[in-house]
Design a protein around this motif. Structure first.
Motif, PDB file in Angstrom:
ATOM      1  N   LEU A 211       0.823  -1.212   0.000  1.00 15.41           N
ATOM      2  CA  LEU A 211       0.000   0.000   0.000  1.00 15.41           C
ATOM      3  C   LEU A 211       0.854   1.258   0.000  1.00 15.41           C
ATOM      4  CD1 LEU A 211      -2.881  -0.893   2.511  1.00 15.41           C
ATOM      5  CD2 LEU A 211      -3.038  -0.631   0.037  1.00 15.41           C
ATOM      6  N   GLU A 212       1.942   1.240   0.738  1.00 17.06           N
ATOM      7  CA  GLU A 212       2.761   2.446   0.853  1.00 17.06           C
ATOM      8  C   GLU A 212       3.567   2.709  -0.409  1.00 17.06           C
ATOM      9  OE1 GLU A 212       5.155   2.031   4.309  1.00 17.06           O
ATOM     10  OE2 GLU A 212       3.494   2.332   5.720  1.00 17.06           O
ATOM     11  N   HIS A 213       4.121   1.653  -0.996  1.00 16.83           N
ATOM     12  CA  HIS A 213       5.019   1.820  -2.143  1.00 16.83           C
ATOM     13  C   HIS A 213       4.317   1.593  -3.479  1.00 16.83           C
ATOM     14  CE1 HIS A 213       8.299   2.066   0.711  1.00 16.83           C
ATOM     15  NE2 HIS A 213       7.982   0.883   1.210  1.00 16.83           N
ATOM     16  N   LEU A 214       3.078   1.108  -3.425  1.00 20.20           N
ATOM     17  CA  LEU A 214       2.289   0.830  -4.636  1.00 20.20           C
ATOM     18  C   LEU A 214       3.048  -0.090  -5.591  1.00 20.20           C
ATOM     19  CD1 LEU A 214       0.712   4.329  -5.395  1.00 20.20           C
ATOM     20  CD2 LEU A 214      -0.201   2.471  -3.997  1.00 20.20           C
ATOM     21  N   THR A 215       3.679  -1.130  -5.012  1.00 13.70           N
ATOM     22  CA  THR A 215       4.421  -2.104  -5.806  1.00 13.70           C
ATOM     23  C   THR A 215       3.982  -3.509  -5.411  1.00 13.70           C
ATOM     24  OG1 THR A 215       6.218  -2.099  -4.178  1.00 13.70           O
ATOM     25  CG2 THR A 215       6.446  -0.634  -6.084  1.00 13.70           C
ATOM     26  N   ILE A 216       4.190  -4.453  -6.344  1.00 15.62           N
ATOM     27  CA  ILE A 216       3.840  -5.852  -6.085  1.00 15.62           C
ATOM     28  C   ILE A 216       4.792  -6.438  -5.036  1.00 15.62           C
ATOM     29  CG2 ILE A 216       3.746  -8.150  -7.118  1.00 15.62           C
ATOM     30  CD1 ILE A 216       2.821  -6.883  -9.695  1.00 15.62           C
ATOM     31  N   GLN A 217       4.248  -7.164  -4.075  1.00 19.16           N
ATOM     32  CA  GLN A 217       5.022  -7.817  -3.027  1.00 19.16           C
ATOM     33  C   GLN A 217       4.781  -9.325  -3.104  1.00 19.16           C
ATOM     34  OE1 GLN A 217       7.017  -5.964  -0.763  1.00 19.16           O
ATOM     35  NE2 GLN A 217       6.459  -4.235  -2.087  1.00 19.16           N
ATOM     36  N   GLN A 218       5.884 -10.109  -3.009  1.00 22.41           N
ATOM     37  CA  GLN A 218       5.778 -11.561  -2.982  1.00 22.41           C
ATOM     38  C   GLN A 218       6.193 -12.072  -1.608  1.00 22.41           C
ATOM     39  OE1 GLN A 218       7.849 -12.143  -7.121  1.00 22.41           O
ATOM     40  NE2 GLN A 218       6.726 -14.027  -6.665  1.00 22.41           N
ATOM     41  N   THR A 219       5.385 -12.974  -1.058  1.00 25.81           N
ATOM     42  CA  THR A 219       5.704 -13.555   0.250  1.00 25.81           C
ATOM     43  C   THR A 219       5.557 -15.064   0.158  1.00 25.81           C
ATOM     44  OG1 THR A 219       3.433 -13.436   1.073  1.00 25.81           O
ATOM     45  CG2 THR A 219       4.829 -11.518   1.428  1.00 25.81           C
ATOM     46  N   GLN A 220       6.248 -15.759   1.063  1.00 22.88           N
ATOM     47  CA  GLN A 220       6.162 -17.215   1.140  1.00 22.88           C
ATOM     48  C   GLN A 220       6.090 -17.609   2.603  1.00 22.88           C
ATOM     49  OE1 GLN A 220       9.448 -20.156   0.031  1.00 22.88           O
ATOM     50  NE2 GLN A 220       8.168 -20.203  -1.819  1.00 22.88           N
ATOM     51  N   VAL A 221       5.081 -18.413   2.920  1.00 23.07           N
ATOM     52  CA  VAL A 221       4.850 -18.826   4.304  1.00 23.07           C
ATOM     53  C   VAL A 221       4.800 -20.336   4.357  1.00 23.07           C
ATOM     54  CG1 VAL A 221       3.294 -18.685   6.266  1.00 23.07           C
ATOM     55  CG2 VAL A 221       3.534 -16.723   4.741  1.00 23.07           C
ATOM     56  N   ASN A 222       5.507 -20.924   5.341  1.00 24.89           N
ATOM     57  CA  ASN A 222       5.449 -22.365   5.574  1.00 24.89           C
ATOM     58  C   ASN A 222       4.495 -22.610   6.732  1.00 24.89           C
ATOM     59  OD1 ASN A 222       6.057 -25.131   6.276  1.00 24.89           O
ATOM     60  ND2 ASN A 222       7.917 -24.901   5.041  1.00 24.89           N
ATOM     61  N   ASP A 234       2.491 -19.548  -1.328  1.00 18.17           N
ATOM     62  CA  ASP A 234       3.072 -18.426  -2.065  1.00 18.17           C
ATOM     63  C   ASP A 234       1.995 -17.364  -2.263  1.00 18.17           C
ATOM     64  OD1 ASP A 234       5.912 -19.160  -2.987  1.00 18.17           O
ATOM     65  OD2 ASP A 234       4.749 -20.974  -3.438  1.00 18.17           O
ATOM     66  N   GLU A 235       2.265 -16.157  -1.773  1.00 20.40           N
ATOM     67  CA  GLU A 235       1.297 -15.073  -1.851  1.00 20.40           C
ATOM     68  C   GLU A 235       1.838 -13.959  -2.745  1.00 20.40           C
ATOM     69  OE1 GLU A 235      -1.270 -12.184   1.150  1.00 20.40           O
ATOM     70  OE2 GLU A 235       0.798 -12.697   1.646  1.00 20.40           O
ATOM     71  N   LEU A 236       0.943 -13.421  -3.544  1.00 18.89           N
ATOM     72  CA  LEU A 236       1.274 -12.287  -4.400  1.00 18.89           C
ATOM     73  C   LEU A 236       0.336 -11.143  -4.021  1.00 18.89           C
ATOM     74  CD1 LEU A 236       3.340 -11.928  -6.695  1.00 18.89           C
ATOM     75  CD2 LEU A 236       1.480 -12.318  -8.310  1.00 18.89           C
ATOM     76  N   LEU A 237       0.899 -10.009  -3.622  1.00 15.31           N
ATOM     77  CA  LEU A 237       0.113  -8.835  -3.226  1.00 15.31           C
ATOM     78  C   LEU A 237       0.235  -7.777  -4.321  1.00 15.31           C
ATOM     79  CD1 LEU A 237       1.318  -8.788   0.469  1.00 15.31           C
ATOM     80  CD2 LEU A 237      -1.063  -9.076  -0.222  1.00 15.31           C
ATOM     81  N   ILE A 238      -0.887  -7.472  -4.947  1.00 17.51           N
ATOM     82  CA  ILE A 238      -0.877  -6.550  -6.092  1.00 17.51           C
ATOM     83  C   ILE A 238      -1.784  -5.359  -5.799  1.00 17.51           C
ATOM     84  CG2 ILE A 238      -1.159  -6.348  -8.587  1.00 17.51           C
ATOM     85  CD1 ILE A 238      -1.613  -9.754  -7.274  1.00 17.51           C
ATOM     86  N   PRO A 239      -1.212  -4.158  -5.694  1.00 15.97           N
ATOM     87  CA  PRO A 239      -2.071  -2.965  -5.568  1.00 15.97           C
ATOM     88  C   PRO A 239      -2.669  -2.598  -6.930  1.00 15.97           C
ATOM     89  CG  PRO A 239       0.244  -2.328  -5.518  1.00 15.97           C
ATOM     90  CD  PRO A 239       0.216  -3.823  -5.604  1.00 15.97           C
ATOM     91  N   LEU A 240      -3.967  -2.368  -6.966  1.00 15.41           N
ATOM     92  CA  LEU A 240      -4.644  -1.941  -8.193  1.00 15.41           C
ATOM     93  C   LEU A 240      -4.607  -0.420  -8.222  1.00 15.41           C
ATOM     94  CD1 LEU A 240      -5.575  -4.890  -7.903  1.00 15.41           C
ATOM     95  CD2 LEU A 240      -7.771  -4.221  -8.848  1.00 15.41           C
ATOM     96  N   VAL A 241      -3.724   0.138  -9.066  1.00 14.31           N
ATOM     97  CA  VAL A 241      -3.412   1.561  -9.053  1.00 14.31           C
ATOM     98  C   VAL A 241      -3.856   2.206 -10.347  1.00 14.31           C
ATOM     99  CG1 VAL A 241      -1.574   3.280  -8.821  1.00 14.31           C
ATOM    100  CG2 VAL A 241      -1.436   1.128  -7.560  1.00 14.31           C
ATOM    101  N   TYR A 242      -4.520   3.355 -10.216  1.00  8.47           N
ATOM    102  CA  TYR A 242      -4.878   4.165 -11.390  1.00  8.47           C
ATOM    103  C   TYR A 242      -4.553   5.618 -11.082  1.00  8.47           C
ATOM    104  CZ  TYR A 242      -7.559   6.336 -15.142  1.00  8.47           C
ATOM    105  OH  TYR A 242      -7.928   7.084 -16.236  1.00  8.47           O
TER     106      TYR A 242
END
Length: 557
Positions: A211-222, A234-242
């Motif tokens: 949210l702060e950087h408006l960039t895609i973040q990838q995370t991995q949790v076991n 495997d999680e992909l966090l995508i901000p929808l920005v216009y």
């Protein structure tokens, strides 16, 4: 794969290429097809032409549809032109070589074929990726187009992206002003084992970073504490920005399978750009709808105020009957009418039309009625032309500065003398006729063409054109049974589109004009009813009303 029915040739071909290629052998076209069924696509097929049962051309032609990228080479001991043409056309042959072949030449041709196969395969894969991208974009756009509402578009986006990208689940969190707003939308709905927040309700660090950087973040949790792939999420966090504004945050989750690949992340980024654009448009549409609804409510209030301004009731006057109808083309309009009974007994009638439509015209209409009523309420009834002259003086400056004008027909009827005096400022001519005479003619089977109306043709310029109004009035005596009709140009300029009245000379596609209005008046008979006249007009001109329509009728009883 090498195919030849002669064992020596087949063995020679195998030994020629076995060091550089994985080589498959077949001693007939039938056996070669079985090898392809078992082992799949070959980069290069080298086949003899002359084989019993199935020649090389027939065999290669059967491989074209299943393996279009395979490179095919024909070996032939003959120079028969028909064979070669058939091989090239039917089998999509890359090259042909004659027996006995040169090993060096054959190696060169096969190496060239292998390189061609690699290039074709690379381009095919690129095309397939492009087609998949196109398919995903079409799926997203189709889903978005089917759901223009902002609230319904959010779950549609979550469902479409999750399904098309084979994710296990998704969370779509609406965002306003850089902050999460409300509860996230889940897909599938029953997946409640994943959250964007910690137990204390605070956003997880990767979510906050997205949210702060408006960039895609990838995370991995076991999830099970082991090294088992089945426990990895495997999680992909995508901000929808216009336009640098985050409208929503999408969390895509895969579990127990390879994580998000680089090309997938790029594809998702492009998909979410389109989704963000659609969300922005939907949110704008939602806001516009709310503003439109508010505007409609305000227009309804304005319509009611305008209706109250037009006198809907007036005292009964002995010996006369008055009717009035006004139908705005929009919620409010510039047409107006006035019926004023002077204390001295005079009946004042007016029909006016402010140039333009909608709210601006309605505001001038309200101002005009107010000033007109002041003029008509004077202790001594003025002559109509003098009343118009004074009205022009009062309104000229505002009308001129606003580039508007007003047309108005004003009449004063004195019941005691049956005298009608009138003046006209650029308006439609009022018409006088006898509905009773028309009715009597109809009952007697007479010719209505013999009856002619009287048009009150004294007329001057509209109000707001000159500082001092130029025009003269006129007068007429109304006999019992006669009627005076005053109309706005929304009546006479209505377009005729459906002629249903027998005995009329109306023409489809033309304006009704005053002659056409007279045709309708003759059809009404007596007693005269303005609502019935408007209903007839609606039949003759059923298209969308383009201008305000106003009618005012005075009948002498």
């Amino acid at each position: 794969m090498v195919v030849d029915d002669e064992p020596d040739n087949l063995d020679l071909l195998y030994r020629t290429f076995r060091r550089d290629f994985a080589v498959y052998k077949a001693d007939s076209g039938f056996n070669a097809l079985e090898v392809l069924d078992r082992d799949g696509e070959m980069a290069v097929i080298v086949s003899d032409q002359r084989m019993p049962g199935m020649n090389g051309t027939e065999f290669l032609s059967k491989t074209v549809d299943r393996f279009p990228d395979t490179i095919r080479i024909i070996l032939t001991g003959y120079t028969d032109v028909e064979d070669l043409v058939g091989a090239i056309n039917s089998g999509k042959v890359f090259r042909y070589l004659t027996k006995p072949w040169s090993p060096d030449e054959l190696k060169s041709v096969v190496n060239q074929a292998a390189e061609t196969y690699r290039v074709v395969k690379r381009r095919t894969n690129e095309l397939n990726r492009a087609l998949r991208r196109e398919s995903l974009f079409n799926a997203m756009m189709s889903a978005i187009r089917e759901s223009l509402n902002y609230d319904s578009m959010l779950p549609t986006i979550a469902q479409t992206i999750t399904t098309t990208l084979n994710a296990h689940c998704a969370l779509l969190q609406p965002v306003e002003g850089g902050q999460a707003k409300g509860e996230p939308l889940r897909y599938p709905l029953d997946r409640d084992d994943w959250s964007l927040t910690h137990e204390d309700g605070q956003l997880r660090d990767p979510v906050q970073a997205a949210l702060e950087h408006l960039t895609i973040q990838q995370t991995q949790v076991n999830t099970d504490g082991s090294d088992s792939p089945g426990g990895v999420i495997d999680e992909l966090l995508i901000p929808l920005v216009y336009q640098q504004e985050c409208l929503a945050l999408l969390s895509l989750v895969r579990q127990g399978q390879p994580g998000w690949q680089t090309d997938e992340v790029a594809l998702i980024s492009e998909l979410t750009e389109q989704a963000a654009l659609a969300l922005s448009q939907a949110r704008l549409y939602q806001r516009t709808e709310a503003q439109t609804q508010q505007f409609r409510m305000e227009l309804e209030v304005a319509r009611q105020v305008q209706a109250d301004l037009l006198r809907q009731h007036w005292p009964e006057v002995l010996g006369v009957r008055v009717q009035a109808e006004c139908q705005p083309a929009r919620e409010v309009g510039g047409d107006f009418f006035e019926v004023f009974i002077h204390p001295q007994g005079d009946v004042w009638l007016a029909v006016g039309d402010v140039s333009g439509k909608g709210v601006p015209a309605a505001l001038f209409m309200a101002s005009s009625i107010s000033v007109l009523r002041q003029e008509l309420a004077r202790a001594e009834s003025p002559e109509p032309d003098e009343a118009i002259r004074r009205l022009n003086r009062a309104l000229f400056e505002n009308l001129f500065n606003s580039n508007r004008f007003i047309t108005i027909a004003l009449a004063r009827y004195t019941p005691s003398t049956r005298r009608l005096s009138y003046a006209n400022a650029g308006h439609v001519y009022p018409v006088v006729w006898s509905p009773q005479v028309v009715q009597e003619k109809v009952l007697a089977g007479g010719d209505l063409k013999e009856i002619e109306p009287t048009y009150l043709k004294a007329r001057g310029v509209p109000l707001g054109i000159l500082p001092e109004w130029k025009g003269t009035g006129g007068e007429q005596t109304l006999e019992p049974g006669e009627a005076l009709l005053m109309a706005s140009d929304g009546i006479t300029e209505a377009t005729v589109a459906n002629i249903q009245l027998p005995g009329t000379s109306l023409v489809n596609g033309s304006m009704l004009q005053q002659e056409g209005l007279w045709e309708l008046l003759k059809q009404q008979g007596s007693p005269f009813d303005l609502k019935r006249l408007l209903a007839t007009l609606q039949q003759v001109a059923p298209d969308e009303q383009e201008d305000d329509q106003t009618l005012l009728l005075l009948e002498v009883l």
